[in-house]
Design a protein around this motif. Structure first.
Motif: not given
Length: 96
Positions: A59-63
């Motif tokens: 799962e790729k996201s931004f933090k």
């Protein structure tokens, strides 16, 4: 008596990634990099191989405006890991 070991898991880095995921629900890319001391590119390649085999979910996201990659093990990955460990045990103690 001796069964073939899963070549996908027989790689030290891929086995380490799967092992980390077996004990944790989710693991991020940074944690894998810290634990393995491997290069980011090499980790990415090994993650892709595990993902293509259906052993892990990515799962790729931004933090905090930075890319964040989270990994989790699938039921297929758990089964593959358990089979690998059980088959390896037969090499260590073939009489059991």
């Amino acid at each position: 008596m001796y069964k073939d070991l899963d070549p996908l898991l027989h790689s030290q880095l891929r086995l380490t990634i799967i092992s980390l995921l077996v004990v944790s629900e989710k693991v991020d890319f940074t944690h894998i990099k810290e634990e393995t001391k491997a290069a980011s590119g090499n980790i990415s390649i090994q993650i892709k191989k595990l993902q293509d085999a259906g052993y892990i979910k990515v799962e790729k996201s931004f933090k905090n405006n930075y890319p964040n990659t989270m990994l989790s093990i699938t039921s297929k990955g758990i089964e593959a890991f358990e089979n690998y460990v059980n088959n390896l045990k037969k090499y260590i103690n073939p009489r059991k």
